[in-house]
Design a protein around this motif. Structure first.
Motif, PDB file in Angstrom:
ATOM      1  N   UNK A 158       0.700  -1.037  -0.007  1.00 47.40           N
ATOM      2  CA  UNK A 158       0.061   0.065   0.018  1.00 47.40           C
ATOM      3  C   UNK A 158       0.996   1.508   0.055  1.00 47.40           C
ATOM      4  N   UNK A 159       0.261   2.326  -0.351  1.00 51.48           N
ATOM      5  CA  UNK A 159       1.068   3.653  -0.472  1.00 51.48           C
ATOM      6  C   UNK A 159       0.077   4.956  -0.083  1.00 51.48           C
ATOM      7  N   UNK A 160       0.812   5.816   0.485  1.00 49.63           N
ATOM      8  CA  UNK A 160       0.208   7.154   0.598  1.00 49.63           C
ATOM      9  C   UNK A 160       0.664   7.890  -0.514  1.00 49.63           C
ATOM     10  N   UNK A 161      -0.138   8.847  -1.185  1.00 50.69           N
ATOM     11  CA  UNK A 161       0.070   9.627  -2.389  1.00 50.69           C
ATOM     12  C   UNK A 161      -0.013  11.031  -2.048  1.00 50.69           C
ATOM     13  N   UNK A 162       1.388  11.491  -1.885  1.00 49.70           N
ATOM     14  CA  UNK A 162       1.359  13.007  -1.502  1.00 49.70           C
ATOM     15  C   UNK A 162       0.758  13.734  -2.409  1.00 49.70           C
ATOM     16  N   UNK A 163       0.876  15.123  -2.179  1.00 50.60           N
ATOM     17  CA  UNK A 163       0.359  16.097  -3.330  1.00 50.60           C
ATOM     18  C   UNK A 163       1.031  16.144  -4.633  1.00 50.60           C
ATOM     19  N   UNK A 174       7.054   9.580  -6.460  1.00 51.09           N
ATOM     20  CA  UNK A 174       6.875  10.340  -5.330  1.00 51.09           C
ATOM     21  C   UNK A 174       5.704   9.781  -4.599  1.00 51.09           C
ATOM     22  N   UNK A 175       5.441   8.502  -4.574  1.00 48.67           N
ATOM     23  CA  UNK A 175       4.629   7.920  -3.673  1.00 48.67           C
ATOM     24  C   UNK A 175       5.243   7.575  -2.271  1.00 48.67           C
ATOM     25  N   UNK A 176       4.478   7.398  -1.250  1.00 52.15           N
ATOM     26  CA  UNK A 176       5.139   6.936   0.121  1.00 52.15           C
ATOM     27  C   UNK A 176       4.746   5.526   0.373  1.00 52.15           C
TER      28      UNK A 176
END
Length: 636
Positions: A158-163, A174-176
């Motif tokens: 899974x990933x968080x997607x920054x702005x 630039x995904x986290x």
């Protein structure tokens, strides 16, 4: 609230980064916990402080465990550079941040927000690196994320997607990754970390195999706080989450409504889960993070938040008390009470008006010739008051048009002299050091009801807060600003106030100046604690209706007292320190922004909360409570 309150304290720095609490008050508190249920009391002596910490927690649930700083990191993104915009993510994290700062032991100084354009991958990673380097083994960190998420179906990562995250699912620019988050959080030295993630596929972060405790008791909290926790609460399992978040709304409601001195993620999650449908919220430990069995992050309720909840008017039926008015008329015309027309009255007759709402009422008889009789009549509860509507005096027509800028005549304020506002009766003291007038007293119920006749300051444990000379409470920043503008307009219209003068709220720095009286004193009464009976304001003394009290201090009052009886400081001001928290502005601009609440109240008992430097932030100043009022200043 009074909000409740972020405290900035100036006091000698304690030795070491963290404090071990072993004073007599805590020892008594520990003995109490051995025989009483956790939920039999509503507030803890949780605040002590140091100038460099903002505030600290006095006692962990066992009374001995050193407690460090409570850090808050919120990330919210609506306006993405490459992804579909979200609706309400930033609003959600702002609401959660607001309730956490207002009701729990988080501070502005230890809070970081990355919203929209600031929430880049670089900034998020940098902040996690800063926490990894700076947090101590006794600190706690709460991370709140609301934004896009993504689950790679092949790798199940899974990933968080920054702005600034790209759209390409292969490069994932630039995904986290959740694995990187897990790495940062598991290697931090802080004792407790809790991640609250309201995003798609956030369930990939956690291990849900750890069960909730069978019973949450004082002993559970004691052990939970001593151990190392790494927990995650998510709005959904490995599934898409709807844009409009029922999870965020439910979480806010539970945090805002809680009155327990401690609450952990298990108890919080149990309540939130029942309010969410269409998705599967999860709570568990962070995978491979060093989480110890039985450990838990704790939310510490601010001391005053437990006994001053924000009123929920939609869920209660207000109690309306009434009395009787006997009106003898010497005029004929239309009778109005508080602006409501009741019918015509005739001169020479006497009228009995039953079931008139008690309190100060504006009674008027509007006559046909354009003049009127009016008076403020105080209607007693279950009693009778008499009034006479006499023939109103007609003012002669002016011979010439009055000047557009009325001069300050004999009835108006004179430079370097004290002044009392006619009819309203509000007294002001000229403070030469500040070159301004400062309200001699806090604004009273009687003075406020000239502006809003129906205002109700309620009561506390059957002790009335509605006395005419008690300070007005259950008012917020906007209420206070509206009153100041009304009084300014009124006095200008009467020709007593020149255009360059206006009533307003003191700034938080001006308040500190007239609390310290030019000598930098630590407490409003001087430099020594505890205060001596009869030599300080109305705090939570031995007679207080509030449960916690200042040992050995007596002021003679159960709740807020007459404003003229709450101790006079060297500059001639009453109640600066105690009686009610006073609402202050950030600056003296024409449209004043909210600054802080200052000065403590009749319910304040802990040492640090009585210092001149204490500030209570309610963010936008919207909160109302039974111990929050205000005083005015008059200046250019």
């Amino acid at each position: 609230m009074l909000r409740f309150w972020e405290i900035g304290l100036s006091r000698p720095k304690p030795s070491g980064r963290n404090m071990s609490i072993a004073h007599a008050q805590t020892q008594r508190f520990r003995r109490f916990l051995r025989v009483a249920s956790l939920f039999c009391f509503c507030v803890l002596p949780l605040l002590s402080g140091a100038a460099d910490r903002g505030f600290g927690v006095v006692a962990a649930p066992d009374g001995n465990t050193p407690v460090g700083e409570q850090h808050l990191f919120v990330i919210g993104i609506d306006r993405y550079e490459h992804w579909t915009p979200l609706n309400g993510a930033v609003t959600e994290v702002k609401r959660l941040r607001e309730v956490l700062l207002r009701r729990y032991l988080f501070s502005e100084e230890q809070s970081v927000s990355l919203l929209n354009g600031d929430a880049t991958k670089g900034n998020i990673v940098k902040q996690f690196r800063d926490y990894k380097a700076s947090l101590s083994p006794h600190d706690s960190l709460l991370v709140v994320y609301c934004g896009h998420g993504y689950l790679d179906q092949d790798s199940k990562v899974g990933y968080w997607v920054p702005v600034d995250g790209g759209r390409d699912r292969d490069t994932k620019d630039r995904w986290l990754p959740n694995a990187v988050l897990r790495g940062f959080l598991s290697r931090m030295r802080s004792r407790h970390v809790l991640v609250v993630a309201d995003s798609c596929f956030s369930g990939d972060l956690l291990d849900t195999n750890r069960s909730a405790p069978d019973e949450i008791t004082v002993e559970y909290y004691r052990k939970a706080y001593q151990r190392i926790s790494r927990q995650v609460m998510t709005s959904g399992a490995s599934e898409a989450v709807r844009d409009a978040s029922a999870f965020g709304d439910a979480l806010f409601r539970e945090l805002d409504g809680n009155v327990e001195p401690w609450i952990d993620p298990h108890r919080l999650f149990g309540r939130v889960r029942l309010a969410v449908s269409g998705q599967t919220p999860l709570l568990g430990a962070l995978n491979t993070s060093g989480h110890q069995a039985g450990a838990a992050f704790l939310f510490f309720l601010r001391p005053e938040a437990a006994h001053i909840p924000s009123p929920t008017f939609g869920e209660v039926t207000p109690i309306v008390t009434t009395g009787q008015l006997l009106l003898s008329c010497r005029v004929s015309g239309t009778l109005l009470i508080d602006g409501k027309k009741l019918g015509r009255v005739e001169s020479g007759k006497r009228y009995q008006l039953k079931d008139v709402t008690s309190g100060q009422r504006q009674v008027r008889v509007a006559c046909a010739d354009g003049v009127e009789w009016n008076a403020l009549v105080n209607v007693p509860v279950d009693g009778t008051v008499e009034a006479e509507a006499a023939v109103p005096r007609k003012d002669p027509a002016p011979k010439s048009r009055p000047p557009s800028r009325p001069p300050s005549g004999p009835a108006g304020p004179q430079l370097a002299q004290d002044w009392t506002v006619p009819e309203v009766g509000m007294a002001f003291v000229w403070i030469a050091q500040l070159k301004m007038w400062v309200g001699k007293y806090e604004v009273t119920n009687g003075e406020y009801r000239v502006f809003k006749p129906g205002h109700d300051s309620k009561d506390y444990k059957e002790h009335s807060l509605n006395g005419e000379r008690q300070p007005v409470v259950y008012v917020n920043f906007d209420d206070a600003c509206d009153y100041a503008k009304w009084l300014t307009d009124r006095e200008r219209a009467a020709g007593r106030l020149p255009d360059e003068l206006r009533f307003r709220l003191p700034t938080k720095d001006e308040w500190l100046a007239f609390a310290q009286c030019g000598d930098g004193r630590e407490y409003p009464w001087g430099g020594e604690y505890p205060p001596k009976s009869g030599q300080a304001g109305n705090y939570s003394g031995q007679e207080s209706a509030y449960k916690r009290k200042i040992d050995g201090y007596s002021d003679g009052y159960a709740v807020a007292c007459d404003v003229s009886e709450s101790w006079k400081n060297p500059w001639g001001l009453y109640g600066v320190g105690g009686n009610v928290w006073e609402c202050c502005a950030e600056n003296a601009d024409k449209q004043q922004p909210f600054g802080a609440w200052r000065g403590a109240s009749w319910g304040s008992y802990f040492e640090d909360g009585l210092r001149c430097s204490v500030r209570y932030y309610d963010l936008d100043g919207s909160g109302r409570s039974n111990c929050g009022g205000f005083r005015l200043v008059l200046s250019r």
